[in-house]
Design an enzyme around this catalytic site. Structure first.
Site, PDB file in Angstrom:
ATOM      1  N   GLY A   1      -9.268   9.393  -1.156  1.00 39.18           N
ATOM      2  CA  GLY A   1      -8.489   8.242  -0.191  1.00 39.18           C
ATOM      3  C   GLY A   1      -9.084   8.282   1.158  1.00 39.18           C
TER       4      GLY A   1
ATOM      5  N   GLY B   1      -8.743   5.085   3.446  1.00 35.85           N
ATOM      6  CA  GLY B   1      -7.391   4.621   3.517  1.00 35.85           C
ATOM      7  C   GLY B   1      -6.887   4.839   5.087  1.00 35.85           C
ATOM      8  CG  LEU B   2      -2.735   3.815   7.665  1.00 35.23           C
ATOM      9  CD1 LEU B   2      -3.159   3.595   8.758  1.00 35.23           C
ATOM     10  CD2 LEU B   2      -1.135   3.632   7.185  1.00 35.23           C
TER      11      LEU B   2
ATOM     12  N   GLY C   1      -6.209   8.684   4.978  1.00 36.39           N
ATOM     13  CA  GLY C   1      -7.378   9.520   4.613  1.00 36.39           C
ATOM     14  C   GLY C   1      -8.443   9.528   5.735  1.00 36.39           C
TER      15      GLY C   1
ATOM     16  CE1 TYR D   1       3.187   5.138  -3.583  1.00 44.76           C
ATOM     17  CE2 TYR D   1       5.119   5.753  -2.174  1.00 44.76           C
ATOM     18  CZ  TYR D   1       3.713   5.937  -2.335  1.00 44.76           C
ATOM     19  OH  TYR D   1       2.835   6.452  -1.502  1.00 44.76           O
TER      20      TYR D   1
ATOM     21  CG  LEU E   1       2.090   7.282   7.725  1.00 43.28           C
ATOM     22  CD1 LEU E   1       1.083   7.932   6.704  1.00 43.28           C
ATOM     23  CD2 LEU E   1       2.385   8.182   9.127  1.00 43.28           C
TER      24      LEU E   1
ATOM     25  CG  HIS F   1       3.473  -0.368   3.742  1.00 42.86           C
ATOM     26  ND1 HIS F   1       2.427   0.801   3.645  1.00 42.86           N
ATOM     27  CD2 HIS F   1       4.167   0.010   3.004  1.00 42.86           C
ATOM     28  CE1 HIS F   1       2.816   1.402   2.556  1.00 42.86           C
ATOM     29  NE2 HIS F   1       3.901   0.817   2.059  1.00 42.86           N
TER      30      HIS F   1
END
Length: 390
Positions: free
Chosen positions: A12, A15-16, A18, A138, A168, A181
């Protein structure tokens, strides 16, 4: 401490979190990093994941890849949220073990805690009462992931650590309205509403081309663009958000999360979390010369009465501070320079009423956050505007 030449696989890495972990490791001099995009490696594909581990043989793994989204996505894709995440976790963790990975860091989420858990939520609140329904699948997947780490450690003497970050936000955040999000969703809605009021259609087209909404891009007509944005509560100088605005949330800047993650990866072992003496001498089994034989646990299983019940070994990662969604929207409005109105649709779900974590364990292990929410919101909006120029 991992050697600077250790091969570290960051799952990841675009990603945000990672991407921030990747940059943090680089800044610390760890340059032997491996990353694969989803197109290059589908982590839900068991055969492909095994082949990857066979070829690359990483020394350490950071599992930051996940199938994620907000309340709407969690409600619509319940089967995907549990199945995709379980597949990713099972494939990566099992292959890490079978390929002798020395250290694994698993990233979860504080949605693992019960809806009505005592606040602030300590690690031992896990599994004490029902979960929030809107993100139950989740949460269950992430609970399974942290339990996998815990159980592999107890059965096989591995060194897998699970960290549970709060909400986050930061560079490379997801601003797609269908599955973003709360903070990036509010920010983009407010920004687009301002652009509509300013009649800045050039900027609107750039934004829609960069991140289409339900297939609508900047090349669509004004009417088509306005119609699809209205579905998400975005109108001329007016933004409508889901819920009452009263839920309390804690937010952590993603680069702070990355720093905490790397700190744990490099400096914290499973034995540090549950007690070095009993874990080293009783579980691993001390040799006559005092050395620890990590293979001594082979075939023994997790039933070691002298250790007692070992659970909740994960680590909360956050700021220990909170604000309401309404207060968050006010910070976004200020950062964007929005002069319109923000409304809350109380007919829509709020989600968990309060979600503040206890970060005492994290502080005890030597890390505290640096970026406060007021500065973070401004930093995120600056990043978002820059992303539209690329």
């Amino acid at each position: 401490m991992l050697d600077k030449n250790a091969k570290i696989y960051v799952a990841g890495h675009h990603g945000l979190v990672g991407s921030a972990i990747w940059n943090n490791l680089k800044a610390r001099g760890y340059n032997n990093l491996i990353g694969r995009t989803h197109r290059e490696l589908d982590l839900t594909d068991q055969v492909a994941v095994k082949k990857f581990f066979d070829e690359e043989k990483p020394d350490a793994v950071v599992l930051a890849a996940a199938f994620v989204g907000g309340i709407m996505a969690n409600s619509l894709y319940r089967a995907d949220f549990i199945m995709q995440n379980m597949k990713i976790q099972c494939n990566v963790i099992s292959n890490a073990y079978s390929h002798g990975v020395k250290k694994l860091l698993f990233l979860g989420s504080t949605c693992i805690y019960p809806k009505n858990a005592p606040q602030p939520m300590k690690e031992d609140a896990l599994l004490t009462s029902p979960l929030e329904y809107t993100n139950e699948e989740y949460a269950i997947a992430k609970i399974a992931g942290l339990k996998m780490c815990e159980s592999y450690n107890l059965q096989y003497g591995t060194n897998y650590i699970a960290v549970m970050p709060t909400n986050l936000y930061g560079p490379n955040d997801n601003f797609h309205l269908e599955n973003s999000h709360v903070m990036p969703a509010i920010m983009r809605k407010v920004y687009l509403s301002k652009l509509i009021h300013d009649e800045n259609w050039d900027a609107i087209k750039v934004d829609m081309d960069k991140r289409p909404v339900e297939g609508v891009t900047g090349s669509n007509t004004k009417e088509e663009i306005l119609n699809v944005l209205a579905k998400y509560g975005i109108e001329n100088n007016k933004v409508t958000l889901w819920g009452t605005g009263s839920p309390l949330r804690e937010f952590l800047w993603s680069e702070d999360m990355a720093d905490a993650s790397v700190h744990v990866l490099l400096n914290v072992d499973f034995k540090d979390i549950i007690g070095i003496e009993k874990y080293s001498s009783v579980f691993y089994g001390a040799k006559a010369d005092g050395a620890v034989d990590r293979n001594n646990s082979e075939g023994r299983g997790g039933a070691i009465p002298s250790l007692g019940e070992i659970r909740n070994c994960h680590i909360n990662v956050g700021t220990g501070k909170e604000l309401t969604i309404r207060q968050l929207s006010e910070l976004v409005v200020k950062a964007v320079g929005f002069e319109g109105e923000v409304f809350f649709d109380s007919s829509k779900p709020d989600g968990t009423p309060r979600k503040l974590i206890d970060v005492e364990k994290l502080h005890r292990l030597g890390w505290t956050h640096k970026v406060e929410i007021e500065d973070g919101v401004k930093k995120l909006f600056d990043w978002y505007k820059q992303s539209l120029e690329k």
